[in-house]
Design a protein around this motif. Structure first.
Motif: not given
Length: 321
Positions: A4, A278, A282, A316-317, A321
């Protein structure tokens, strides 16, 4: 694992602001930087348009993050030989952390020298030849080239990085995706379009990186965010080929009068709802993207970076996910 990054908008912010944002991005945990390459902003409200190669030189001195142009048009405004020299110097200054994103460009930036603006098919042919010239220049050998669009005579680059910077090719349709697969070291396309990514991979892209990005507007008030986007970036909602064909910021202002705040609310991530940010960012990973760049519209940069550092990037990490 998708990386990102933060997208530096040369159209909206001056060079000192871009440097400040780069520092904030690194502190917030973003892993890379992208920067736009424009001669004009899209409209006068944005109000900036610094020379990207000067900015990249300065970025190399204030951040350790890799930098990608998203994207440079290497075909009209500057000859491919000069683009090759600029990219090679950027790669040296960044210690090999420069990636050269290229595309067929927009009349907005490329018509300024009075050259005719070609049809899309010819622009892709010009881009392919330009990339050939740039790659030849990256060898450090003396180059002479006489092609359909470019002539080079006895040109050689003396300042070169240890490895040539990768050339990422931008595209928004099947033909451009196929071109990127054939000639690029990676593919740039903004929307999380899985079929287009697959087109790139089938055309020769294989496992090469795919890069995308989106604009958001963090604000504690969603309506205020919509008004900010409507004032600064209504052009993002213009359909079809208008972005490639309109020649001046005033024309974008006129066309953008058709864009409403309701259209902004339907199509742009606005406000401070963590799930919306997100989900939007994402969406790129399952579509096959390796890097995603986020740009904050408007003045609330410090608050945006705090929000992403504490709320969005950790989500996001997360492993699931």
């Amino acid at each position: 694992m998708t990386a990102y990054g933060y997208f530096l908008s040369s159209e909206e912010f001056g060079p000192h602001e871009l440097l400040d944002q780069a520092r904030l991005a690194e502190q917030a945990g973003f892993e890379a930087l992208a920067v736009s390459d424009h001669f004009h902003p899209w409209n006068d409200e944005q109000g900036q348009s610094s020379f990207v190669w000067s900015v990249i030189g300065a970025l190399s001195q204030v951040t350790s993050l890799p930098v990608t142009t998203l994207v440079t048009c290497p075909t009209v405004r500057l000859h491919p030989v000069l683009n090759a020299q600029a990219a090679a110097t950027a790669a040296v200054l960044t210690g090999g952390g420069f990636r050269f994103g290229v595309g067929t460009g927009e009349a907005l930036n490329e018509h300024i020298l009075g050259d005719a603006w070609p049809e899309a098919g010819e622009r892709m042919q010009m881009l392919e030849e330009a990339v050939q010239v740039i790659r030849k220049m990256f060898t450090g050998e003396q180059i002479t080239h006489r092609g359909d669009h470019y002539t080079v005579q006895n040109a050689r680059l003396y300042t070169l990085p240890d490895e040539p910077p990768p050339v990422y090719v931008s595209g928004f349709g099947p033909q451009a995706a196929a071109l990127a697969g054939r000639i690029g070291d990676g593919f740039v396309t903004m929307s999380p379009d899985a079929p287009l990514v697959e087109q790139f991979r089938r055309a020769g892209g294989g496992a090469k990186p795919v890069i995308g990005g989106l604009k958001v507007c963090w604000d504690t008030d969603r309506d205020r965010a919509a008004a900010t986007v409507h004032r600064l970036w209504p052009n993002e909602q213009l359909p079809g080929e208008l972005a490639q064909l309109l020649p001046a910021p005033e024309h974008f202002r006129q066309a953008s009068s058709l864009v409403t705040e309701d259209m902004i609310r339907e199509n742009v991530v606005l406000g401070d709802a963590v799930d919306e940010h997100v989900d939007a960012v994402g969406a790129y990973a399952p579509a096959g993207f390796d890097e995603v760049y986020v740009n904050q519209i408007g003045p609330d940069q410090t608050q945006f970076f705090d929000f992403y550092r504490t709320e969005v990037l950790p989500r996001l990490r997360e492993p699931h996910r």
